[in-house]
Design a protein around this motif. Structure first.
Motif, short mmCIF file in Angstrom:
data_model
loop_
_atom_site.label_atom_id
_atom_site.label_comp_id
_atom_site.label_asym_id
_atom_site.label_seq_id
_atom_site.Cartn_x
_atom_site.Cartn_y
_atom_site.Cartn_z
N HIS A 149 37.12 11.63 -5.52
CA HIS A 149 37.23 10.42 -4.70
C HIS A 149 38.55 10.46 -3.94
O HIS A 149 39.44 11.25 -4.27
N HIS A 206 40.40 13.95 -5.08
CA HIS A 206 40.96 14.34 -6.38
C HIS A 206 40.01 13.85 -7.46
O HIS A 206 39.16 12.98 -7.20
N ASP A 264 41.65 7.52 -2.55
CA ASP A 264 42.06 6.15 -2.84
C ASP A 264 42.07 5.34 -1.54
O ASP A 264 42.16 5.90 -0.46
N MET A 323 40.83 4.97 -9.15
CA MET A 323 40.22 4.30 -8.00
C MET A 323 40.59 2.83 -8.04
O MET A 323 40.57 2.22 -9.10
FE LIG Z 1 42.50 8.26 -7.37
#
Ligand SMILES: [Fe+2]
Ligand SMILES: O=C(O)CCC(=O)C(=O)O
Length: 356
Positions: free
Chosen positions: A228, A284, A230, A1
């Motif tokens: 999450h 992912h 990106d 992240m």
């Molecule tokens: Fe990621």
């Protein structure tokens, strides 16, 4: 992240890998507010389809037929999976290995050195953290160092032995990603430099992030990073050969199997917005295991913070469709997304105006 979700508790002192392994934070933490333990269910079977493979050399081929076939495959991959394995990309295997090996130096820094880079400021050019934004529990068992590589290049002086390797990797992957975005622009029916120009990629950001996932005695009760998406346009990921990344495809978690010398690329939120929902920014997550530590290096690419991102008007005109997302400055998007609780629906879904 890239940037992180809002803290749930105050950030603890940074943990060394050893401290993390021996930490009082239990590996399985059954009342985690964040991890849905059933998330470990619904795994795709071995025989189900696997992530598409894109041959970069065909995308840049001088043969127009081979190039348009590769662009078609890229389009399918971005629209159906949101992820693909990039092969024949021209990044030397030795450089990829040197980048992964260089991560040892990062994670072997002393706790005090890591502490120098620990901050709650998500805009800090260099940021060390454990878990997400300092929140460490069973669903976020990782250490990571995120560094702004473009621009400027801010790799820590302290790590000068690996700095040249990281610089070389930054430049080579940056060119690669810009080339991919040319292919993606074309696949959307836009002029090949459309995304590059519209997102002003020359002034856009590139973040490096090294992730370390320690072993965990009860991996089925824990996770390295929870599901999450990106933030930016594209992410490029390499790892130390230990499996752990899973991506959501048609409601099932697909484990990414190592593919020799491939770079895993995924569509991220701003590209889904720009493409009016055609390219998919897919959930992912990273799992942990009980036997071998896992390491990965993500390169995140995105527009500059002051860029307003919305569905491409040319695409809307061409297709006669209404915008599927509201437009907003990227910095506002980051701020709102990081405030979205980890267990809430993906932020992108919350600004969706209608289903595509
Ligand atoms: Fe990621
Ligand atoms: O370590 C991985 O495989 C994935 C990391 C990731 O998704 C991220 O840092 O955003």
């Amino acid at each position: 992240m890239e940037a992180s979700v809002k803290s749930l508790v105050p950030a603890p002192k940074p943990a060394s890998v050893k401290a993390l392994l021996e930490s009082s934070i239990p590996c399985g933490y059954s009342n985690s507010t964040v991890l849905n333990l059933n998330e470990h269910d619904n795994i795709a079977s071995e025989t189900e389809e696997s992530i598409p493979i894109i041959d970069f050399s065909l995308l840049t081929s001088s043969d127009p037929n081979r190039r348009s076939e590769a662009i078609h495959q890229l389009s399918q991959a971005c629209q159906e999976w949101g992820f693909f394995m990039l092969v024949n990309h021209g990044v030397p295997e030795s450089l990829m290995k040197a980048v992964i090996n260089g991560c040892d130096e990062i994670f072997n820094l002393t706790v005090e050195e890591k502490e120098n880079y620990t901050t709650h400021d998500i805009w800090a050019p260099i940021r060390y953290s454990t878990g997400i934004n300092g929140v460490q529990n069973a669903s976020m068992r990782r250490e990571s160092l995120r560094v702004l590589m473009h621009h400027p290049f801010t790799f820590p002086n302290k790590l000068k032995d690996v700095s040249d390797v990281m610089r070389e990797y930054t430049e080579i992957t940056r060119a690669l990603v810009r080339e991919l975005l040319k292919g993606i622009s074309k696949s959307l029916g836009l002029e090949e430099f459309y995304i590059d120009k519209a997102m002003d990629l020359e002034s856009g950001y590139q973040h490096f992030q090294a992730n370390f996932y320690p072993r965990c005695p009860q991996p089925e009760l824990s996770m390295g990073v929870p599901p999450h998406t990106d933030y930016g346009l594209l992410t490029a990921l390499i790892h130390n050969g230990v499996v752990g990344l899973e991506i959501l495809n048609h409601g099932k978690w697909v484990l990414v199997k190592p593919h020799p010398n491939a770079i895993l690329v995924n569509v991220t939120d701003q590209l889904e917005i720009l493409s009016n929902g055609k390219c998919k920014s897919v959930l992912h997550r990273a799992l942990v295991n009980s036997s071998v530590p896992r390491m990965s290096v993500a390169m995140f690419y995105g527009p500059s913070d002051d860029k307003v991102v919305g569905p491409a008007p040319e695409l809307l005109d061409m297709e006669g469709r209404p915008p599927a997302f509201e437009s907003m400055k990227f910095e506002k998007y980051i701020d709102l997304k990081r405030r979205n609780p980890v267990d809430a629906p993906p932020f992108l879904d919350q600004i969706r105006l209608h289903a595509v």
